[in-house]
Design a protein around this motif. Sequence first.
Motif, mmCIF file in Angstrom:
data_model
loop_
_atom_site.group_PDB
_atom_site.id
_atom_site.type_symbol
_atom_site.label_atom_id
_atom_site.label_comp_id
_atom_site.label_asym_id
_atom_site.label_seq_id
_atom_site.Cartn_x
_atom_site.Cartn_y
_atom_site.Cartn_z
ATOM 1 N N PRO A 1 0.860 -1.189 0.188
ATOM 2 C CA PRO A 1 0.048 0.065 -0.030
ATOM 3 C C PRO A 1 0.778 1.184 -0.005
ATOM 4 O O PRO A 1 0.489 2.241 -0.350
ATOM 5 C CB PRO A 1 -0.709 -0.118 1.343
ATOM 6 N N LEU A 2 1.993 1.324 0.630
ATOM 7 C CA LEU A 2 2.859 2.314 0.457
ATOM 8 C C LEU A 2 3.217 2.906 -0.834
ATOM 9 O O LEU A 2 3.197 4.044 -1.044
ATOM 10 C CB LEU A 2 4.383 1.884 1.213
ATOM 11 N N TYR A 3 3.296 1.889 -1.776
ATOM 12 C CA TYR A 3 3.640 2.327 -3.117
ATOM 13 C C TYR A 3 2.310 2.370 -3.915
ATOM 14 O O TYR A 3 2.053 3.417 -4.582
ATOM 15 C CB TYR A 3 4.313 1.050 -3.819
ATOM 16 N N THR A 4 1.319 1.285 -3.576
ATOM 17 C CA THR A 4 0.120 1.491 -4.592
ATOM 18 C C THR A 4 -0.698 2.562 -4.365
ATOM 19 O O THR A 4 -1.168 3.218 -5.324
ATOM 20 C CB THR A 4 -0.779 0.120 -4.576
ATOM 21 N N GLU A 5 -0.621 2.914 -2.978
ATOM 22 C CA GLU A 5 -1.446 4.324 -2.560
ATOM 23 C C GLU A 5 -0.551 5.491 -2.546
ATOM 24 O O GLU A 5 -1.076 6.685 -2.083
ATOM 25 C CB GLU A 5 -2.102 4.026 -1.569
ATOM 26 N N ASP A 6 0.656 5.363 -2.933
ATOM 27 C CA ASP A 6 1.586 6.355 -3.070
ATOM 28 C C ASP A 6 1.853 7.311 -1.826
ATOM 29 O O ASP A 6 1.489 8.362 -2.084
ATOM 30 C CB ASP A 6 1.404 7.123 -4.372
ATOM 31 N N TRP A 7 1.932 6.756 -0.789
ATOM 32 C CA TRP A 7 1.864 7.389 0.463
ATOM 33 C C TRP A 7 2.919 8.441 0.811
ATOM 34 O O TRP A 7 2.763 9.377 1.264
ATOM 35 C CB TRP A 7 1.860 6.468 1.642
#
Length: 149
Positions: free
Chosen positions: A104-110
């Motif tokens: 999620p850090l990457y896919t949601e671009d936190w």
Amino acid sequence: CDLVRKLLNYGAYEQYIQDHVVQAEYWHDPLQEVLYTQKSVFLADINNERNPRKGEYKERLVKLKNFVLVKYLNDSMVEPRESSLFGFYIAGQAQEIRKMRDTPLYTEDWIGLKELDTSGRLHEYEVIGDHLQIDMKWFDEEIIAKYLK
């Protein structure tokens, strides 16, 4: 460091430990995700793993011309080694690893990793050696000459 790592399993998220043991600031226990997210004074914060997310973290990172990540294939300090490339264990266990692009850090671009990646500014290397034991000729040619001159 191995002794400190073992001790962190028992009290890494105690406030006193977070405030006085630098390794605790980088400790992410995949078996205690909620505690990690709530109590980590550095890593959970800088990786924008708390809600609400801090937009300025992403804004600052995506200003970089290049973001270079290096994984040492024989690293005896960083666990899991894939975390050098923002990979990590799948939550709730400490065996199976999710690669950066599946987190999620990457896919949601936190923090901007996806933006850096899609714009060609995220660079990943895997090198033989232990933690920070790098061939300086390689470092000069592959990192300094390409990204810092």
